[in-house]
Write an enzyme that holds these catalytic residues in place. Structure first.
Site, short mmCIF file in Angstrom:
data_model
loop_
_atom_site.label_atom_id
_atom_site.label_comp_id
_atom_site.label_asym_id
_atom_site.label_seq_id
_atom_site.Cartn_x
_atom_site.Cartn_y
_atom_site.Cartn_z
N HIS A 1 7.34 -11.15 4.33
CA HIS A 1 8.14 -10.19 3.41
C HIS A 1 7.05 -9.71 3.00
O HIS A 1 7.19 -8.41 3.08
CB HIS A 1 9.05 -10.68 2.76
CG HIS A 1 9.96 -9.26 2.11
ND1 HIS A 1 10.92 -9.39 2.34
CD2 HIS A 1 9.37 -8.86 0.93
CE1 HIS A 1 11.79 -8.52 1.30
NE2 HIS A 1 10.29 -8.39 0.20
N GLU A 2 6.47 -10.57 1.66
CA GLU A 2 5.52 -9.38 1.23
C GLU A 2 4.01 -8.60 2.32
O GLU A 2 3.69 -7.85 2.01
CB GLU A 2 5.33 -10.87 -0.08
CG GLU A 2 5.60 -10.08 -0.78
CD GLU A 2 6.19 -9.41 -1.37
OE1 GLU A 2 6.35 -8.41 -1.61
OE2 GLU A 2 7.94 -10.04 -2.09
N HIS B 1 5.34 -5.48 3.54
CA HIS B 1 4.94 -4.29 2.76
C HIS B 1 3.89 -4.16 2.64
O HIS B 1 3.61 -2.88 2.69
CB HIS B 1 5.61 -4.88 1.16
CG HIS B 1 6.80 -4.87 0.72
ND1 HIS B 1 7.21 -3.65 0.75
CD2 HIS B 1 7.69 -5.77 0.54
CE1 HIS B 1 9.17 -4.15 0.41
NE2 HIS B 1 8.60 -4.94 -0.24
N HIS C 1 2.32 -1.50 6.21
CA HIS C 1 3.50 -0.38 5.66
C HIS C 1 2.48 0.22 4.37
O HIS C 1 2.55 1.80 4.89
CB HIS C 1 5.17 -0.01 3.79
CG HIS C 1 5.65 1.09 4.35
ND1 HIS C 1 6.45 0.80 3.90
CD2 HIS C 1 5.32 2.20 5.17
CE1 HIS C 1 7.30 1.93 3.70
NE2 HIS C 1 7.07 3.04 4.87
#
Length: 670
Positions: free
Chosen positions: A461-462, A465, A468
């Site tokens: 998940h991190e 990020h 991105h």
């Protein structure tokens, strides 16, 4: 400049010179940087030339570089490696930075320049990104009260300063409570615990200078303890301490902070002409209104609660079979749910964990990024702020893309949770700069470090990020990377979690810590089959938190936040054996700052899109479909906030999704 925080950093990748920075450097560096920043703002505000995009908006984009440089370092170490000196600096910096921010928005000549550009926008011949930056700048000034005057303007400044102080204190109180509690485990208390948990408990004890193994309030320790300890009395004691964070009644109690924060937020919104803080906050999000956010949450709440109540009946029966004739309690759920998972899916977390080595899961995240986007990761030796940290240079076709830093282990100096931040964002103006991105997690240490499946999902998940941030390709830093609507920002991170569940990924990287053998096919299949196990519980604890957050910020602020929390949960019919994922005194998403206030729903809003987005891969050539990956990068990951979320998603997918894929993905509908 002799202060290592200021001036140009002549270091590899121009990364912060952590080996030369001392705590005593921060305060003088901030004062110098604030002086420079104020002079830059005044020069823009007092420019005698006719306002233009270049001399006003671009000048604002180029301002404050020294300040950003100082703060990027300070808030990185303050969150991930705090100490009393840094906590004192946080308390000192918060009102100063709030005052500086309010001062900018109080510059009437500056706002007049921006207003003039906004009125003349159709004749400025701007690029799409420039038009977007102008809109965001104008909207940002108005929403921060630039149009207010007199007593209203002064009151807004006072509110913002006080909110900054309260958010800092909330965070520090929570950190103090988490660091200040532990429970020693004697031999009897260790009975029944898996070896990985015993090892982690011993390591935690050694870190505190203790001979005995301990359980702390780090999620990576307390959750597995609640899962595996057969001692109901110790589970209750540990859960009580976990639940009491921020609500102990002493100096670290957060309940009055929550009350005051909510009242000030409501006042702020009404000064700006909004009916409620939620209406103010959601105006700029994809949801648009609190009603739209609530509607989505309620569509998920009912099937999730129904599933959770069915599960509670099964777990209660199991507990009664153990001779405990009591109601199922929150400290019972994880223990009996784990036993049920072992029975129904023949899946034991203790059996699974040796296959989920931290280093191998990092390799897996990197390998997926290579297959999808062509990224390469090379370890680099650069000074970092803590020995636990490690760094990689990220390249593509030999060209530098970014620096990625990982800080994975729990420690008493680190706030709880997991997060991604950019110590430097990607930009091409006023000069080209590559991002420096950091992932911070709270995994239990070990040799080797072993993850739960939930930990591994957090890592992916991190890293979503981080992608991105790293793949951002825009001109202006204010719209780079994760500078997007709050209910869009979780799309890339939650989408990336799906690649952990791709069988070939686990098949290659889930190898046993001792034997090196790959995860057996039958165990791999059990993991995938159990992907939606206990999803009623997980969904209820999350949605309840999101609905309480919305209720706090709709209409008049509650005088007592805890009383309002109790009312909302009663109205929802919250199952007795499940608590909110983040009760009010621990709800840092909402009270440590404005970030997720009125916006905790955003994880689910993004999940609607991430479920649909991954489905587009499976409908095409599979999880690593080249064209879908290219579209994801071109239309979402590289675009940052250069367009609104709906425009970006439509460019990627061609249509906006409904909640069906989300409900199906969570196993809540067939």
């Amino acid at each position: 400049m002799t202060n290592p925080l200021l001036g140009h950093w002549d270091t590899p990748y121009t990364i912060a010179p952590f080996d030369r920075i001392e705590d005593a450097d921060f305060a003088p560096a901030l004062e110098t940087a604030l002086t420079l920043a104020r002079a830059e703002i005044m020069a823009i505000s007092e420019n005698p030339e006719t306002p233009s995009f270049a001399n006003t908006v671009e000048a604002l984009e180029a301002s404050g570089k020294a300040l950003n440089q100082v703060l990027s370092v300070f808030y990185t170490v303050a969150g991930a490696d705090s100490n009393p000196a840094r906590q004192a600096l946080q308390r000192d910096f918060a009102p100063k930075l709030a005052a500086y921010s309010s001062w900018i928005y109080a510059q009437k000549p500056l706002f007049a320049r921006i207003e003039a550009l906004w009125e003349a926008r159709d004749g400025l011949d701007l690029t799409d990104e420039q038009a977007r930056v102008l809109m965001l700048t104008h909207r940002g000034f108005r929403r921060r009260g630039a149009a207010l005057t007199g007593a209203e303007e002064a009151r807004m400044q006072a509110i913002m300063a006080r909110l900054a102080e309260l958010g800092t204190q909330f965070t520090q109180n929570l950190l103090a409570d988490e660091a200040g509690w532990h429970m020693e485990l004697d031999e009897d208390a260790l009975t029944g615990l898996p070896e990985f948990l015993k090892r982690s408990a011993r390591d935690a004890g050694k870190e505190k200078g203790l001979e005995a193994p301990i359980i702390t309030l780090s999620r990576s320790l307390i959750v597995p303890f609640l899962q595996f300890s057969p001692r109901r009395d110790l589970r209750e004691r540990a859960f009580a301490a976990w639940s009491a964070r921020g609500a102990s009644g002493g100096e670290t109690d957060n309940r009055e902070i929550a009350n005051e924060t909510l009242a000030l937020r409501e006042e702020r919104a009404r000064l700006l002409g909004y009916d409620s803080f939620a209406a103010f906050k959601l105006e700029t999000e994809m949801a648009g209104t609190p009603a739209a956010a609530r509607d989505l949450l309620m569509q998920v709440w009912e099937p999730a609660k129904a599933q959770a109540l069915r599960d509670a009946e099964v777990l209660t029966a199991m507990m009664h079979e153990d001779g405990i004739n009591a109601d199922l309690a929150p400290w019972d759920w994880r223990y009996y749910s784990e036993k049920r998972r072992q029975a129904e899916h023949d899946l034991d977390e203790a059996e699974l964990k040796p296959y989920l080595q931290l280093d191998r899961m990092i390799e897996a995240a990197f390998a997926c990024a290579h297959r999808l986007f062509g990224l390469e990761f090379k370890p680099v030796d650069v000074p970092l702020y803590h020995p636990d940290c490690r760094a990689w240079e990220v390249t593509r076709n030999g060209a530098h893309v970014a620096v990625f830093i990982g800080d994975y282990f729990a420690r008493g100096s680190k706030r709880s949770g997991a997060w991604c931040s950019a110590m430097r964002g990607q930009a091409k103006f006023p000069e080209r700069q590559g991002p420096v991105v950091i992932n911070v997690c709270n995994f239990a240490k070990g040799d080797p470090a072993l993850l739960s499946y939930d930990d591994a999902r957090t890592l992916f998940h991190e890293f979503g990020h981080a992608l991105h941030q790293m793949l951002s390709d825009v001109t202006y830093e204010s719209v780079s990377g994760t500078s997007v609507a709050r209910d869009f920002v979780e799309l890339p991170s939650q989408l990336y979690e799906h690649w952990l569940e791709v069988p070939e990924v686990l098949g290659e990287f889930a190898t046993h810590a001792e034997t090196g053998a790959p995860m057996p096919r039958d165990l791999l299949q059990k993991v995938l089959d159990a992907a939606t196990y206990d999803m009623g519980f997980q969904t209820v604890e999350y949605v309840a938190s999101a609905l309480v957050d919305l209720a706090f910020h709709e209409g008049a602020a509650p005088k007592y936040a805890m009383a309002r929390q109790t009312e909302v949960l009663a109205e929802l019919g919250m199952p007795d054996a499940i608590t909110m994922r983040h009760a009010t005194p621990q709800f840092a998403h909402v009270f440590a700052g404005d970030g997720y206030s009125s916006g905790y729903y955003s994880y689910m809003w993004s999940e609607v899109m991430d479920a649909d987005a991954f489905q587009s891969f499976t409908e095409a050539g599979g999880a690593f479909d080249v064209e879908r990956a290219q579209s994801l990068e071109n239309n979402i990951l590289s675009r940052g906030g250069s367009a609104d979320g709906e425009t970006l998603y439509l460019a990627f997918r061609g249509k906006m999704p409904g909640p069906e894929a989300l409900l199906r993905g969570r196993g809540l509908i067939a």
